[in-house]
Structures are given as structure tokens and as C-alpha cells.
Design a protein around this motif. Structure first.
Motif, PDB file in Angstrom:
ATOM      1  N   VAL A  40      -3.140  17.835  45.130  1.00  0.00           N
ATOM      2  CA  VAL A  40      -2.139  18.194  44.165  1.00  0.00           C
ATOM      3  C   VAL A  40      -0.804  17.863  44.792  1.00  0.00           C
ATOM      4  CG1 VAL A  40      -0.892  19.957  42.548  1.00  0.00           C
ATOM      5  CG2 VAL A  40      -3.599  19.914  42.712  1.00  0.00           C
ATOM      6  N   TRP A  41       0.073  17.218  44.295  1.00  0.00           N
ATOM      7  CA  TRP A  41       1.274  16.645  44.862  1.00  0.00           C
ATOM      8  C   TRP A  41       2.423  16.879  43.765  1.00  0.00           C
ATOM      9  CZ3 TRP A  41      -2.793  12.850  45.587  1.00  0.00           C
ATOM     10  CH2 TRP A  41      -3.112  12.871  46.817  1.00  0.00           C
ATOM     11  N   ASP A  42       3.604  17.178  44.531  1.00  0.00           N
ATOM     12  CA  ASP A  42       4.798  17.350  43.815  1.00  0.00           C
ATOM     13  C   ASP A  42       5.469  16.109  43.240  1.00  0.00           C
ATOM     14  OD1 ASP A  42       6.178  16.837  46.058  1.00  0.00           O
ATOM     15  OD2 ASP A  42       7.195  18.667  46.080  1.00  0.00           O
ATOM     16  N   THR A  43       4.951  15.008  43.690  1.00  0.00           N
ATOM     17  CA  THR A  43       5.352  13.540  43.321  1.00  0.00           C
ATOM     18  C   THR A  43       4.229  12.713  42.812  1.00  0.00           C
ATOM     19  OG1 THR A  43       6.734  11.500  44.144  1.00  0.00           O
ATOM     20  CG2 THR A  43       5.699  12.969  45.854  1.00  0.00           C
ATOM     21  N   ALA A  44       4.493  11.858  41.896  1.00  0.00           N
ATOM     22  CA  ALA A  44       3.272  10.987  41.569  1.00  0.00           C
ATOM     23  C   ALA A  44       3.056   9.750  42.599  1.00  0.00           C
ATOM     24  CB  ALA A  44       3.651  10.682  40.249  1.00  0.00           C
ATOM     25  N   MET A  45       3.915   9.531  43.320  1.00  0.00           N
ATOM     26  CA  MET A  45       3.459   8.212  44.320  1.00  0.00           C
ATOM     27  C   MET A  45       2.248   8.366  45.036  1.00  0.00           C
ATOM     28  SD  MET A  45       6.118   8.030  47.221  1.00  0.00           S
ATOM     29  CE  MET A  45       6.476   9.215  48.110  1.00  0.00           C
ATOM     30  N   TYR A  46       1.702   9.454  45.543  1.00  0.00           N
ATOM     31  CA  TYR A  46       0.473   9.621  46.266  1.00  0.00           C
ATOM     32  C   TYR A  46      -0.688   9.330  45.553  1.00  0.00           C
ATOM     33  CZ  TYR A  46       3.868  11.533  49.665  1.00  0.00           C
ATOM     34  OH  TYR A  46       4.848  11.706  50.473  1.00  0.00           O
ATOM     35  N   LEU A  47      -0.479   9.493  44.222  1.00  0.00           N
ATOM     36  CA  LEU A  47      -1.701   9.374  43.153  1.00  0.00           C
ATOM     37  C   LEU A  47      -2.132   7.955  43.490  1.00  0.00           C
ATOM     38  CD1 LEU A  47      -0.681  11.384  39.914  1.00  0.00           C
ATOM     39  CD2 LEU A  47      -2.221  11.927  42.014  1.00  0.00           C
ATOM     40  N   ASP A  48      -1.361   7.129  43.379  1.00  0.00           N
ATOM     41  CA  ASP A  48      -1.944   5.557  43.530  1.00  0.00           C
ATOM     42  C   ASP A  48      -2.583   5.320  44.880  1.00  0.00           C
ATOM     43  OD1 ASP A  48      -0.850   5.402  40.977  1.00  0.00           O
ATOM     44  OD2 ASP A  48       0.943   4.262  41.651  1.00  0.00           O
ATOM     45  N   VAL A  49      -2.071   5.854  45.867  1.00  0.00           N
ATOM     46  CA  VAL A  49      -2.752   5.851  47.273  1.00  0.00           C
ATOM     47  C   VAL A  49      -4.073   6.581  47.336  1.00  0.00           C
ATOM     48  CG1 VAL A  49      -2.504   6.522  49.706  1.00  0.00           C
ATOM     49  CG2 VAL A  49      -0.430   5.892  48.476  1.00  0.00           C
ATOM     50  N   TRP A  50      -4.395   7.517  46.795  1.00  0.00           N
ATOM     51  CA  TRP A  50      -5.626   8.152  46.529  1.00  0.00           C
ATOM     52  C   TRP A  50      -6.557   7.105  45.592  1.00  0.00           C
ATOM     53  CZ3 TRP A  50      -8.689  10.001  42.518  1.00  0.00           C
ATOM     54  CH2 TRP A  50      -9.974  10.615  43.150  1.00  0.00           C
ATOM     55  N   ILE A  51      -5.881   7.000  44.467  1.00  0.00           N
ATOM     56  CA  ILE A  51      -6.689   6.010  43.545  1.00  0.00           C
ATOM     57  C   ILE A  51      -7.384   4.979  44.378  1.00  0.00           C
ATOM     58  CG2 ILE A  51      -6.786   4.619  41.563  1.00  0.00           C
ATOM     59  CD1 ILE A  51      -5.015   6.838  40.332  1.00  0.00           C
TER      60      ILE A  51
END
Length: 82
Positions: A40-51
């Protein structure tokens, strides 16, 4: 003695915390979703890296991004027309 008229109220929504971003893999494997969750992050940019990393490692193709924002609802007096 007369009863006072009720005071009109309205519902207010107040954001009470930091928006949280999470991703989940929903790729079906043998009729069941993978179900892997990112951190869980407070910014969405790390989601794409994880995906991308999960897709590279497991060759999964379907993901869902979710955003949560904690809020409280409270009642306050409505403004009276002047």
C-alpha cells in the motif's frame, strides 16, 4: 411552553487521512483469481512498477488498481436563508 423548531442540518464529509493506493492481480489460474496484492502506497506511481514486475515474473495480464481515502461523515447546522 412551546417546543423549539428543529434546527436544519446537513451532512458533511471530511477527509481524515492520506489516500492509499493498492493493486491486485485478478488473472484467472485454473478458475481462481491469483489474488496477489501490492504493498500500500500513498502515491499511485509505484503500482505500475509492481504490476510490471508481477507480470514479468508470473506472466499474468489482468490487474485492478484501487484507491482508498478515509473519510468521516458528520452533521452540522445548515445555513439559514437570509
Amino acid at each position: 411552553m412551546t417546543t423549539p423548531a428543529p434546527v436544519p442540518t446537513r451532512k458533511e464529509i471530511q477527509i481524515t487521512g492520506i489516500r492509499k493506493h493498492v493493486a491486485e492481480c485478478v488473472t484467472e489460474i485454473d478458475g481462481t483469481e491469483c489474488g496477489a496484492h501490492s504493498n500500500v502506497w500513498d502515491t499511485a506511481m509505484y503500482l505500475d512498477v509492481w504490476i510490471r514486475a508481477h507480470a514479468d515474473e508470473y506472466e499474468h495480464k489482468k490487474f485492478v488498481k484501487r484507491t482508498e481515502e478515509p473519510v468521516n461523515v458528520y452533521t452540522k447546522p445548515a445555513k439559514r436563508p437570509q
